[in-house]
Design an enzyme around this catalytic site. Structure first.
Site, PDB file in Angstrom:
ATOM      1  N   GLN A 183      55.023-162.052 -11.344  1.00 51.06           N
ATOM      2  CA  GLN A 183      54.416-162.977 -12.296  1.00 51.06           C
ATOM      3  C   GLN A 183      55.184-164.283 -12.462  1.00 51.06           C
ATOM      4  O   GLN A 183      54.591-165.318 -12.733  1.00 51.06           O
ATOM      5  CB  GLN A 183      54.280-162.316 -13.681  1.00 51.06           C
ATOM      6  CG  GLN A 183      53.127-161.350 -13.808  1.00 51.06           C
ATOM      7  CD  GLN A 183      52.958-160.865 -15.231  1.00 51.06           C
ATOM      8  OE1 GLN A 183      53.805-161.097 -16.097  1.00 51.06           O
ATOM      9  NE2 GLN A 183      51.869-160.177 -15.490  1.00 51.06           N
ATOM     10  N   ASP A 220      67.062-152.988 -16.808  1.00 51.83           N
ATOM     11  CA  ASP A 220      66.306-151.904 -16.178  1.00 51.83           C
ATOM     12  C   ASP A 220      65.315-152.459 -15.169  1.00 51.83           C
ATOM     13  O   ASP A 220      64.589-153.418 -15.456  1.00 51.83           O
ATOM     14  CB  ASP A 220      65.558-151.109 -17.254  1.00 51.83           C
ATOM     15  CG  ASP A 220      64.740-149.981 -16.656  1.00 51.83           C
ATOM     16  OD1 ASP A 220      65.291-148.880 -16.504  1.00 51.83           O
ATOM     17  OD2 ASP A 220      63.539-150.194 -16.347  1.00 51.83           O
ATOM     18  N   TYR A 257      58.962-152.008  -8.227  1.00 50.81           N
ATOM     19  CA  TYR A 257      58.485-153.217  -8.886  1.00 50.81           C
ATOM     20  C   TYR A 257      58.403-154.354  -7.866  1.00 50.81           C
ATOM     21  O   TYR A 257      59.401-154.722  -7.249  1.00 50.81           O
ATOM     22  CB  TYR A 257      59.404-153.627 -10.035  1.00 50.81           C
ATOM     23  CG  TYR A 257      59.462-152.643 -11.194  1.00 50.81           C
ATOM     24  CD1 TYR A 257      58.541-151.607 -11.316  1.00 50.81           C
ATOM     25  CD2 TYR A 257      60.454-152.739 -12.163  1.00 50.81           C
ATOM     26  CE1 TYR A 257      58.613-150.704 -12.373  1.00 50.81           C
ATOM     27  CE2 TYR A 257      60.517-151.850 -13.224  1.00 50.81           C
ATOM     28  CZ  TYR A 257      59.600-150.824 -13.313  1.00 50.81           C
ATOM     29  OH  TYR A 257      59.673-149.937 -14.369  1.00 50.81           O
TER      30      TYR A 257
END
Length: 336
Positions: free
Chosen positions: A27, A49, A54
């Protein structure tokens, strides 16, 4: 910024922890990600974290670069293993010994570190014997590649069985990373009491319910441009279950409560999860540095019993509580 012990271990982590799911590597651009990490550090956050899945490993790389130059001993870096990475071949997913051993090495390279403070099973793996998984984690710890082991979205019986095997193998499970917010309370009846008994703490994700609890989404109105609800790369799908007028109307009833306390609605939401004694940290993400600075102000906030009761009354029956939903998020067959 306050610290809390993680589980029954000696490890202390910041009760507001910075997570980069859905942001770094997807993003937001790297320079914005760097600015968000800097805002976290400036605000006293030392715990970060991420996960190998991801942005298909890009988030780990971005976080590693953002933390480069920081004294390694002064930060706590967490990552996870389970979901597909790389070309997503047959062994590029799950909690097999092969995938765990290859994944920890890849994560360390991308993060630019010799070890992670916490290595987490991102889901429960129904396709791999738990004994194999826990033996691999024990070996990762003995090799010094991870200091502690945790899990994410495991049910109470799975936590109990995993903790018993860990004890036999000479290490301990110290954390559980579930979704938890004012709107999503499925861990309260079973996972939390079991974890408390076993010496496991929660590191909760989505305490602001994907941004819904900020109050920026109004019933009957189009979501703000650039918000998660308009993000077609993944955010829109994740937030869709909350984008119902009945939920958004209830959330707006929290605004007077936040105003009376001098908090933003986001701060109220983060402070709320931290009232649970079994919660060690609330995971917050950001697409802008000012969001990090805002969330940090929830650290140390105490919500009195009457406030918690008013929150319950305001949200009413839109709160999800069914403990069976924890098991629903773990795939029942190997992802390829």
């Amino acid at each position: 910024m306050r610290y809390r012990h993680l589980g029954r271990s000696g490890l202390k982590i910041t009760e507001i922890t910075y997570g980069n799911w859905l942001t770094h590597g997807s993003q937001v651009e790297a320079d914005v990600a760097d600015a968000c990490v800097r805002a976290a550090l400036d605000g006293g956050i030392t715990t970060f974290d991420t996960a190998d899945t991801y942005a298909n490993t890009k988030a780990e790389t971005v976080l590693g670069q953002a933390l480069a130059g920081e004294r390694r001993e002064s930060v706590e870096i967490f990552t996870k293993v389970y979901f597909p990475t790389g070309p997503m071949g047959a062994n590029d997913t799950g909690l097999s010994r092969k995938h765990i051993m290859e994944s920890i090495n890849g994560s360390l390279t991308r993060l630019g570190t010799d070890y992670v403070d916490l290595y987490q099973a991102h889901r429960y793996d129904y396709a791999t014997p738990l004994e194999e998984t826990m033996q691999a984690f024990a070996d990762v710890v003995r090799a010094g590649k991870a200091l502690y082991i945790g899990v994410s979205e495991w049910t109470a019986p799975q936590l109990r069985e995993g903790a018993a095997l860990a004890k036999e193998l000479g290490f301990q499970l110290i954390s559980s990373q579930p979704q938890y917010s004012m709107l999503w309370r499925v861990i309260e009846d079973e996972v939390v009491p079991t974890s408390a008994e076993l010496g496991i703490s929660q590191i909760v994700w989505s305490p602001i319910a994907q941004g819904v609890l900020t109050g920026k989404y109004l019933p009957g109105q189009t979501p703000p441009e650039g918000s998660r609800a308009t993000d077609t790369s993944g955010g829109q799908q994740m937030i869709s279950s909350w984008m119902r007028d009945e939920v958004l109307e209830r959330v707006q009833q929290l605004r007077p409560i936040a105003d009376e306390l001098g908090l933003t609605m986001a701060q109220l939401a983060v402070a709320w999860v931290l009232q649970n004694d079994n919660v060690a940290a609330a995971l917050v993400g950001a697409s802008r540095p000012e969001q990090v600075a805002d969330n940090i102000k929830a650290s140390g906030v105490t919500l009195e019993a009457d406030v918690l009761s008013r929150i319950d009354d305001a949200l009413g029956d839109v709160v999800v509580r069914d403990p069976r939903k924890t098991d629903d998020v773990s795939p029942k067959q190997r992802l390829t």
